[in-house]
Design an enzyme around this catalytic site. Structure first.
Site, PDB file in Angstrom:
ATOM      1  N   LYS A 164       0.809  -1.231   0.000  1.00 54.44           N
ATOM      2  CA  LYS A 164       0.000   0.000   0.000  1.00 54.44           C
ATOM      3  C   LYS A 164       0.833   1.268   0.000  1.00 54.44           C
ATOM      4  O   LYS A 164       0.428   2.275  -0.570  1.00 54.44           O
ATOM      5  CB  LYS A 164      -0.952   0.002   1.189  1.00 54.44           C
ATOM      6  CG  LYS A 164      -0.249   0.132   2.517  1.00 54.44           C
ATOM      7  CD  LYS A 164      -1.224  -0.078   3.674  1.00 54.44           C
ATOM      8  CE  LYS A 164      -0.513   0.120   4.986  1.00 54.44           C
ATOM      9  NZ  LYS A 164      -1.153  -0.578   6.101  1.00 54.44           N
TER      10      LYS A 164
ATOM     11  N   ARG B  94      -8.114  -0.726  16.910  1.00 53.51           N
ATOM     12  CA  ARG B  94      -8.445  -0.379  15.534  1.00 53.51           C
ATOM     13  C   ARG B  94      -9.399  -1.474  15.076  1.00 53.51           C
ATOM     14  O   ARG B  94     -10.440  -1.639  15.712  1.00 53.51           O
ATOM     15  CB  ARG B  94      -7.182  -0.236  14.678  1.00 53.51           C
ATOM     16  CG  ARG B  94      -7.429   0.664  13.448  1.00 53.51           C
ATOM     17  CD  ARG B  94      -6.197   0.847  12.582  1.00 53.51           C
ATOM     18  NE  ARG B  94      -5.891  -0.356  11.822  1.00 53.51           N
ATOM     19  CZ  ARG B  94      -4.859  -0.442  10.979  1.00 53.51           C
ATOM     20  NH1 ARG B  94      -4.043   0.594  10.805  1.00 53.51           N
ATOM     21  NH2 ARG B  94      -4.639  -1.545  10.301  1.00 53.51           N
TER      22      ARG B  94
END
Ligand SMILES: *Cc1c(COP(=O)(O)O)cnc(C)c1O
Length: 371
Positions: A36, A131
Protein backbone atom coordinates in the site's frame (compact mmCIF):
# COMPACT_ATOMS: atom_id res chain seq x y z
CA UNK A 1 17.03 15.15 -13.90
CA UNK A 2 13.83 16.75 -12.75
CA UNK A 3 12.97 17.14 -9.10
CA UNK A 4 11.46 16.36 -6.72
CA UNK A 5 11.91 12.66 -7.18
CA UNK A 6 12.02 9.43 -5.23
CA UNK A 7 14.98 7.14 -5.83
CA UNK A 8 13.67 3.64 -5.41
CA UNK A 9 16.43 1.07 -5.33
CA UNK A 10 14.83 -2.21 -6.38
CA UNK A 11 17.93 -4.24 -5.54
CA UNK A 12 17.90 -2.98 -1.98
CA UNK A 13 14.18 -3.69 -1.64
CA UNK A 14 14.85 -7.16 -3.03
CA UNK A 15 17.65 -7.63 -0.49
CA UNK A 16 15.46 -6.53 2.42
CA UNK A 17 12.58 -8.74 1.33
CA UNK A 18 14.67 -11.86 0.72
CA UNK A 19 16.53 -11.40 4.01
CA UNK A 20 13.26 -11.16 5.94
CA UNK A 21 11.74 -14.13 4.10
CA UNK A 22 14.77 -16.30 4.92
CA UNK A 23 14.96 -15.25 8.57
CA UNK A 24 11.23 -15.70 9.17
CA UNK A 25 11.29 -19.07 7.44
CA UNK A 26 13.48 -20.32 10.28
CA UNK A 27 10.56 -19.47 12.59
CA UNK A 28 7.96 -21.05 10.34
CA UNK A 29 6.54 -17.63 9.50
CA UNK A 30 5.57 -16.62 5.95
CA UNK A 31 5.66 -13.04 4.71
CA UNK A 32 2.80 -11.17 3.09
CA UNK A 33 4.43 -8.28 1.23
CA UNK A 34 2.43 -5.13 1.90
CA UNK A 35 2.20 -2.91 -1.16
CA UNK A 36 0.00 0.00 0.00
CA UNK A 37 2.81 2.46 0.72
CA UNK A 38 3.73 2.38 -2.96
CA UNK A 39 0.21 2.14 -4.35
CA UNK A 40 0.86 -1.31 -5.74
CA UNK A 41 3.54 -0.08 -8.16
CA UNK A 42 4.18 -3.29 -10.14
CA UNK A 43 8.00 -2.92 -10.33
CA UNK A 44 8.25 -2.92 -6.53
CA UNK A 45 5.68 -5.69 -6.12
CA UNK A 46 7.69 -7.82 -8.55
CA UNK A 47 10.90 -7.19 -6.62
CA UNK A 48 9.11 -8.60 -3.55
CA UNK A 49 7.94 -11.64 -5.49
CA UNK A 50 11.43 -12.30 -6.89
CA UNK A 51 12.66 -12.24 -3.30
CA UNK A 52 10.50 -15.24 -2.44
CA UNK A 53 7.36 -13.56 -1.19
CA UNK A 54 4.37 -15.47 -2.50
CA UNK A 55 1.51 -13.37 -1.23
CA UNK A 56 0.88 -9.62 -1.53
CA UNK A 57 -1.37 -7.55 0.72
CA UNK A 58 -2.85 -4.13 0.17
CA UNK A 59 -5.47 -2.10 1.96
CA UNK A 60 -6.94 -0.56 -1.22
CA UNK A 61 -8.70 -2.55 -3.91
CA UNK A 62 -7.50 -0.06 -6.55
CA UNK A 63 -3.89 -1.04 -5.83
CA UNK A 64 -4.72 -4.74 -6.07
CA UNK A 65 -6.49 -4.14 -9.37
CA UNK A 66 -3.47 -2.23 -10.64
CA UNK A 67 -1.17 -5.14 -9.83
CA UNK A 68 -3.58 -7.62 -11.42
CA UNK A 69 -3.77 -5.49 -14.57
CA UNK A 70 0.00 -5.54 -14.80
CA UNK A 71 -0.17 -9.32 -14.97
CA UNK A 72 0.82 -10.28 -11.41
CA UNK A 73 -0.83 -13.58 -10.56
CA UNK A 74 0.38 -14.09 -6.99
CA UNK A 75 -2.10 -14.55 -4.16
CA UNK A 76 -3.44 -11.15 -3.10
CA UNK A 77 -5.10 -10.19 0.15
CA UNK A 78 -7.13 -7.08 0.85
CA UNK A 79 -5.83 -6.25 4.34
CA UNK A 80 -8.53 -3.73 5.18
CA UNK A 81 -12.14 -4.72 5.68
CA UNK A 82 -13.88 -4.38 2.30
CA UNK A 83 -16.35 -1.55 1.78
CA UNK A 84 -19.85 -2.95 1.38
CA UNK A 85 -20.00 -1.00 -1.89
CA UNK A 86 -16.91 -2.76 -3.26
CA UNK A 87 -17.53 -6.43 -2.47
CA UNK A 88 -17.86 -7.43 -6.15
CA UNK A 89 -14.54 -5.80 -7.03
CA UNK A 90 -12.93 -7.46 -4.02
CA UNK A 91 -14.11 -10.91 -5.08
CA UNK A 92 -13.00 -10.23 -8.65
CA UNK A 93 -9.40 -9.27 -7.83
CA UNK A 94 -8.45 -10.37 -4.32
CA UNK A 95 -8.18 -14.01 -3.29
CA UNK A 96 -8.63 -13.27 0.40
CA UNK A 97 -9.82 -10.30 2.46
CA UNK A 98 -9.49 -9.36 6.11
CA UNK A 99 -12.92 -9.01 7.72
CA UNK A 100 -14.70 -8.08 10.91
CA UNK A 101 -18.34 -7.53 9.90
CA UNK A 102 -20.71 -10.42 9.12
CA UNK A 103 -22.79 -8.15 6.92
CA UNK A 104 -19.79 -7.56 4.68
CA UNK A 105 -18.85 -11.25 4.66
CA UNK A 106 -22.42 -12.13 3.62
CA UNK A 107 -22.13 -9.66 0.74
CA UNK A 108 -18.77 -11.16 -0.25
CA UNK A 109 -20.44 -14.57 -0.24
CA UNK A 110 -23.21 -13.37 -2.54
CA UNK A 111 -20.69 -11.76 -4.86
CA UNK A 112 -18.61 -14.94 -4.89
CA UNK A 113 -21.65 -17.10 -5.71
CA UNK A 114 -22.52 -14.73 -8.55
CA UNK A 115 -18.97 -14.78 -9.89
CA UNK A 116 -18.79 -18.59 -9.45
CA UNK A 117 -15.66 -18.13 -7.42
CA UNK A 118 -14.41 -18.87 -3.99
CA UNK A 119 -13.28 -16.07 -1.70
CA UNK A 120 -11.12 -16.47 1.38
CA UNK A 121 -11.99 -14.67 4.60
CA UNK A 122 -9.55 -13.98 7.43
CA UNK A 123 -11.11 -12.81 10.66
CA UNK A 124 -9.31 -9.92 12.37
CA UNK A 125 -9.37 -9.99 16.17
CA UNK A 126 -9.13 -6.98 18.49
CA UNK A 127 -6.23 -7.43 20.92
CA UNK A 128 -6.12 -4.02 22.50
CA UNK A 129 -4.85 -1.44 20.00
CA UNK A 130 -8.50 -0.54 19.28
CA UNK A 131 -8.44 -0.38 15.53
CA UNK A 132 -10.05 -3.21 13.56
CA UNK A 133 -11.09 -6.59 14.88
CA UNK A 134 -13.94 -8.50 16.50
CA UNK A 135 -13.75 -8.69 20.27
CA UNK A 136 -12.20 -11.99 21.46
CA UNK A 137 -15.47 -13.22 23.00
CA UNK A 138 -17.17 -12.89 19.59
CA UNK A 139 -14.64 -14.99 17.67
CA UNK A 140 -16.23 -18.43 18.02
CA UNK A 141 -19.73 -17.22 17.22
CA UNK A 142 -18.47 -15.30 14.16
CA UNK A 143 -16.39 -18.19 12.80
CA UNK A 144 -19.41 -20.48 13.06
CA UNK A 145 -21.35 -18.06 10.85
CA UNK A 146 -18.45 -17.65 8.40
CA UNK A 147 -18.26 -21.39 7.91
CA UNK A 148 -21.93 -21.43 6.85
CA UNK A 149 -21.46 -18.88 4.07
CA UNK A 150 -21.56 -20.30 0.54
CA UNK A 151 -18.40 -19.84 -1.59
CA UNK A 152 -16.49 -18.47 1.38
CA UNK A 153 -13.44 -20.25 2.78
CA UNK A 154 -12.39 -19.47 6.31
CA UNK A 155 -8.65 -18.78 6.04
CA UNK A 156 -7.77 -18.04 9.61
CA UNK A 157 -7.33 -15.21 12.04
CA UNK A 158 -5.13 -12.18 12.40
CA UNK A 159 -4.43 -9.17 14.54
CA UNK A 160 -3.03 -5.72 14.03
CA UNK A 161 -1.25 -3.87 16.80
CA UNK A 162 0.86 -0.75 17.25
CA UNK A 163 -1.03 1.26 14.65
CA UNK A 164 -3.53 3.34 16.58
CA UNK A 165 -2.44 3.29 20.22
CA UNK A 166 1.02 1.83 19.96
CA UNK A 167 0.05 -1.34 21.86
CA UNK A 168 3.01 -3.70 21.33
CA UNK A 169 2.86 -7.34 20.32
CA UNK A 170 3.97 -9.38 23.33
CA UNK A 171 3.81 -12.95 24.63
CA UNK A 172 0.48 -12.31 26.28
CA UNK A 173 -1.54 -10.88 23.35
CA UNK A 174 0.13 -13.19 20.82
CA UNK A 175 -0.65 -16.22 23.01
CA UNK A 176 -4.25 -15.06 23.08
CA UNK A 177 -4.24 -14.95 19.27
CA UNK A 178 -2.87 -18.50 19.14
CA UNK A 179 -5.45 -19.74 21.63
CA UNK A 180 -8.26 -18.17 19.62
CA UNK A 181 -6.87 -19.67 16.39
CA UNK A 182 -6.88 -23.03 18.12
CA UNK A 183 -10.47 -22.58 19.23
CA UNK A 184 -11.56 -21.81 15.65
CA UNK A 185 -10.12 -25.16 14.53
CA UNK A 186 -12.64 -26.91 16.75
CA UNK A 187 -15.49 -24.94 15.21
CA UNK A 188 -14.67 -25.15 11.52
CA UNK A 189 -13.16 -28.63 11.71
CA UNK A 190 -9.74 -27.84 10.28
CA UNK A 191 -6.66 -25.91 11.33
CA UNK A 192 -7.03 -22.48 9.79
CA UNK A 193 -4.09 -22.06 7.40
CA UNK A 194 -3.21 -18.46 8.33
CA UNK A 195 -2.52 -17.04 11.77
CA UNK A 196 -1.29 -13.58 10.90
CA UNK A 197 0.36 -12.05 13.94
CA UNK A 198 0.79 -8.52 12.70
CA UNK A 199 3.01 -6.05 10.87
CA UNK A 200 6.57 -4.71 11.01
CA UNK A 201 6.10 -4.05 14.72
CA UNK A 202 6.04 -7.82 15.36
CA UNK A 203 9.64 -8.49 14.27
CA UNK A 204 11.30 -8.02 17.66
CA UNK A 205 8.72 -10.28 19.27
CA UNK A 206 9.22 -13.04 16.68
CA UNK A 207 13.01 -12.97 17.01
CA UNK A 208 13.09 -12.66 20.80
CA UNK A 209 13.51 -16.42 21.01
CA UNK A 210 10.30 -17.23 22.86
CA UNK A 211 7.64 -19.64 21.66
CA UNK A 212 5.57 -17.93 18.96
CA UNK A 213 2.68 -20.37 19.25
CA UNK A 214 0.56 -20.82 16.13
CA UNK A 215 1.56 -17.51 14.51
CA UNK A 216 2.71 -18.40 11.00
CA UNK A 217 2.46 -15.17 9.01
CA UNK A 218 3.44 -11.50 9.21
CA UNK A 219 2.42 -8.68 6.91
CA UNK A 220 5.43 -6.52 6.19
CA UNK A 221 5.63 -3.16 4.48
CA UNK A 222 7.86 -0.79 6.39
CA UNK A 223 10.53 -3.36 7.25
CA UNK A 224 10.95 -4.24 3.58
CA UNK A 225 10.88 -0.70 2.23
CA UNK A 226 12.67 1.21 4.99
CA UNK A 227 14.62 -1.55 6.77
CA UNK A 228 13.15 -0.67 10.17
CA UNK A 229 10.91 -2.38 12.68
CA UNK A 230 7.86 -0.30 13.48
CA UNK A 231 7.88 -0.10 17.29
CA UNK A 232 11.00 1.97 17.93
CA UNK A 233 11.98 2.48 14.30
CA UNK A 234 15.29 0.73 14.86
CA UNK A 235 17.20 -0.55 11.87
CA UNK A 236 16.69 -4.29 11.38
CA UNK A 237 20.25 -5.71 11.33
CA UNK A 238 21.46 -6.40 7.81
CA UNK A 239 18.72 -4.45 6.04
CA UNK A 240 19.08 -1.29 4.00
CA UNK A 241 17.46 1.81 5.45
CA UNK A 242 18.15 3.82 2.31
CA UNK A 243 16.36 1.72 -0.30
CA UNK A 244 14.18 4.76 -0.93
CA UNK A 245 15.34 8.37 -0.77
CA UNK A 246 13.84 11.68 -1.71
CA UNK A 247 15.59 14.36 -3.76
CA UNK A 248 14.44 17.99 -3.89
CA UNK A 249 15.90 21.10 -5.48
CA UNK A 250 17.00 24.39 -3.92
CA UNK A 251 15.05 27.39 -5.26
CA UNK A 252 16.24 30.07 -2.81
CA UNK A 253 19.31 30.55 -0.60
CA UNK A 254 19.60 33.65 1.54
CA UNK A 255 21.11 34.74 4.80
CA UNK A 256 18.07 35.62 6.92
CA UNK A 257 17.29 36.26 10.55
CA UNK A 258 16.09 33.14 12.36
CA UNK A 259 13.38 35.21 14.07
CA UNK A 260 10.36 36.53 12.14
CA UNK A 261 9.39 40.18 12.48
CA UNK A 262 6.05 41.99 12.36
CA UNK A 263 2.88 41.12 14.23
CA UNK A 264 2.87 37.33 14.48
CA UNK A 265 -0.46 35.48 14.20
CA UNK A 266 -1.23 31.95 12.95
CA UNK A 267 0.81 30.48 10.12
CA UNK A 268 -0.81 28.45 7.34
CA UNK A 269 -0.42 25.07 9.01
CA UNK A 270 0.12 25.02 12.71
CA UNK A 271 -0.99 27.98 14.70
CA UNK A 272 1.83 30.14 15.95
CA UNK A 273 4.94 30.16 13.82
CA UNK A 274 8.22 28.91 15.23
CA UNK A 275 10.58 31.67 16.23
CA UNK A 276 14.30 31.16 16.23
CA UNK A 277 16.86 32.99 18.27
CA UNK A 278 20.07 32.12 16.52
CA UNK A 279 20.69 35.47 14.85
CA UNK A 280 21.24 35.14 11.13
CA UNK A 281 21.09 31.73 9.52
CA UNK A 282 21.90 30.24 6.15
CA UNK A 283 18.33 29.62 4.98
CA UNK A 284 17.49 27.50 1.96
CA UNK A 285 14.14 26.72 0.39
CA UNK A 286 13.43 23.50 -1.47
CA UNK A 287 10.64 23.18 -4.02
CA UNK A 288 8.59 20.61 -2.13
CA UNK A 289 5.96 20.97 0.58
CA UNK A 290 3.26 19.47 2.72
CA UNK A 291 1.31 18.52 -0.37
CA UNK A 292 4.11 16.08 -1.19
CA UNK A 293 5.69 15.01 2.09
CA UNK A 294 5.36 14.98 5.85
CA UNK A 295 8.11 17.43 6.86
CA UNK A 296 8.42 15.79 10.29
CA UNK A 297 9.29 12.52 8.59
CA UNK A 298 12.34 13.78 6.69
CA UNK A 299 15.85 12.94 7.79
CA UNK A 300 18.12 15.66 6.34
CA UNK A 301 21.86 15.50 5.64
CA UNK A 302 24.25 16.07 8.56
CA UNK A 303 24.49 19.75 9.45
CA UNK A 304 21.16 20.59 7.82
CA UNK A 305 17.95 21.13 9.74
CA UNK A 306 14.35 21.09 8.54
CA UNK A 307 12.78 24.26 9.99
CA UNK A 308 9.29 24.40 8.54
CA UNK A 309 7.12 23.55 5.60
CA UNK A 310 4.12 25.09 3.94
CA UNK A 311 2.20 23.56 1.05
CA UNK A 312 4.95 24.08 -1.52
CA UNK A 313 8.07 25.26 0.35
CA UNK A 314 10.40 23.35 2.62
CA UNK A 315 12.54 25.72 4.68
CA UNK A 316 15.96 24.52 5.84
CA UNK A 317 18.69 25.85 8.05
CA UNK A 318 21.61 24.82 5.84
CA UNK A 319 24.19 25.48 8.56
CA UNK A 320 27.56 25.89 6.89
CA UNK A 321 26.60 23.79 3.86
CA UNK A 322 26.65 25.58 0.52
CA UNK A 323 23.24 24.96 -0.96
CA UNK A 324 23.38 26.98 -4.16
CA UNK A 325 20.21 27.51 -6.15
CA UNK A 326 19.69 24.52 -8.43
CA UNK A 327 21.55 22.09 -6.21
CA UNK A 328 19.78 19.05 -4.84
CA UNK A 329 19.37 17.68 -1.34
CA UNK A 330 18.52 14.07 -0.58
CA UNK A 331 16.61 12.87 2.47
CA UNK A 332 15.80 9.60 4.13
CA UNK A 333 12.09 9.24 4.82
CA UNK A 334 10.01 7.70 7.54
CA UNK A 335 6.84 5.77 6.77
CA UNK A 336 4.59 8.80 6.96
CA UNK A 337 6.75 10.89 4.62
CA UNK A 338 7.09 7.92 2.27
CA UNK A 339 3.33 7.36 2.11
CA UNK A 340 2.73 10.96 1.14
CA UNK A 341 5.64 11.15 -1.30
CA UNK A 342 4.48 8.02 -3.10
CA UNK A 343 1.00 9.46 -3.39
CA UNK A 344 2.05 12.89 -4.67
CA UNK A 345 1.66 13.26 -8.43
CA UNK A 346 4.34 15.97 -8.28
CA UNK A 347 7.08 13.57 -7.22
CA UNK A 348 8.68 11.53 -9.96
CA UNK A 349 9.41 7.92 -9.09
CA UNK A 350 12.74 6.72 -10.45
CA UNK A 351 13.97 3.15 -10.16
CA UNK A 352 17.61 2.47 -9.46
CA UNK A 353 19.28 -0.92 -9.86
CA UNK A 354 22.86 -1.24 -8.81
CA UNK A 355 23.54 -4.76 -7.71
CA UNK A 356 23.41 -3.58 -4.11
CA UNK A 357 25.06 -5.74 -1.48
CA UNK A 358 24.55 -5.51 2.25
CA UNK A 359 26.85 -2.99 3.86
CA UNK A 360 26.94 0.23 5.77
CA UNK A 361 24.20 2.57 4.71
CA UNK A 362 25.22 5.98 3.44
CA UNK A 363 23.44 8.73 5.30
CA UNK A 364 21.31 11.38 3.68
CA UNK A 365 23.48 13.65 1.59
CA UNK A 366 23.80 16.78 -0.46
CA UNK A 367 24.14 15.74 -4.06
CA UNK A 368 26.73 17.25 -6.39
CA UNK A 369 25.43 20.50 -7.84
CA UNK A 370 23.10 20.08 -10.76
CA UNK A 371 24.91 20.70 -14.05
C1 LIG B 1 -0.29 -1.32 6.60
C2 LIG B 1 -0.64 -2.61 7.20
C3 LIG B 1 0.37 -3.56 7.44
C4 LIG B 1 1.82 -3.30 7.15
O1 LIG B 1 2.39 -2.55 8.17
P1 LIG B 1 3.95 -2.21 8.21
O2 LIG B 1 4.16 -1.60 9.53
O3 LIG B 1 4.22 -1.31 7.06
O4 LIG B 1 4.68 -3.50 8.07
C5 LIG B 1 -0.01 -4.78 7.99
N1 LIG B 1 -1.30 -5.04 8.29
C6 LIG B 1 -2.28 -4.16 8.09
C7 LIG B 1 -3.68 -4.52 8.45
C8 LIG B 1 -1.98 -2.91 7.53
O5 LIG B 1 -2.98 -2.03 7.32
Amino acid sequence: MSAPRLHINLDKIYHNASTLVARLLTKGVSVTGVTKAFLGTPQIARAMLRAGITCLGDSRIENIERMRQSGIEAQMILIRSPMLSQTERVVASADVSFNTELEVMAALSMAAVKARKNHGVLLMIELGDLREGVMPHDVERTVKKICELPNITFMGVGANLACRNGVSPDNRNMAQLSALADSTARICGFCPPIVSGGNSSNLDWVFAGDDIGLVNNLRLGEAILLGREALNRQRVPGLFIDAISLVAEVIERKTKPSKPWGTVAQSAFDGASASGSQGNINQAILAIGRQDIDPDGLDPPVGVQVLDASSDHLVLNAGDRKLVVGSEVSFQLNYSALLRAMTSPHIIKTFVKNGAVAGPCPAAQILPDAA
